[in-house]
Design a protein around this motif. Structure first.
Motif: not given
Length: 200
Positions: A25-52
């Motif tokens: 459901a990519p429409e739930l992420f209107p600010r994320v273009i498909p080309q930047a999907a991997s970077q977006f997921i990486l940011v989530i992984f770092i901030t919500t998993c790696v740092m904690p």
């Protein structure tokens, strides 16, 4: 069973959920273009998993906690405070700086509040955080299916099966009693389900 407990670790839930929702459901992420999907997921992984996770490792290094599994209920409070801080900071980043959509922000802020509530509960009762986290994901997704008609296909059934296996693994490993797993599962699911129904 140990592998299941690690793969379905609570700190990974935000990454998994974001990946699945973006795929289906990519429409739930209107600010994320498909080309930047991997970077977006990486940011989530770092901030919500790696740092904690690094914070928990440092607490163990300096003997504030006895083990990384946080098996001692009383030792869970400090790590949970750090985790809640990182999730709150992540929510601020996505809301103010990236102006993410309402569904994603509801999930992020909802999870932040969930962590705080689980911290309070943990002061008196050793609720299963693994069960609460993964069933929270089931709750969020179930509400989205009902309210927005999103079809997650096999991902949804895989999530439910994983939730069941996670609870079983915590019992098999001896980390929790049945009531601790069931209370975590019920609380996580209904909290997240009702939050999504109320705010979306």
């Amino acid at each position: 069973m140990k592998i299941i407990s690690v793969v379905c670790h609570p700190l990974l839930m935000a990454t998994y959920l974001s990946y699945v929702l973006f795929q289906e459901a990519p429409e739930l992420f209107p600010r994320v273009i498909p080309q930047a999907a991997s970077q977006f997921i990486l940011v989530i992984f770092i901030t919500t998993c790696v740092m904690p996770a690094l914070s928990i490792f440092l607490l163990k290094t300096f003997s504030f906690i006895s083990n990384l599994e946080l098996t001692d209920r009383k030792e869970r409070i400090k790590p949970f405070i750090f985790i809640a801080f990182y999730y709150a900071a992540s929510s601020y980043l996505f809301l103010v700086k990236l102006e993410m959509g309402p569904v994603f922000m509801t999930v992020m802020i909802g999870v932040t509040v969930l962590i705080i509530l689980l911290s309070i509960i943990t002061a008196w009762f050793k609720i299963s955080i693994h069960a609460a986290a993964i069933w929270s994901g089931v709750g969020f997704v179930s509400a989205l299916i009902i309210t927005m008609g999103i079809d997650l296909g096999g991902y949804y059934y895989a999530l439910i099966i994983s939730a069941g296996l996670t609870g079983t693994s915590r019992l098999h490993l001896g980390y929790h009693q049945p009531k601790e797993v069931w209370s975590g599962a019920m609380f996580g699911f209904w909290y997240s389900f009702l939050v999504m129904l109320w705010f979306i």
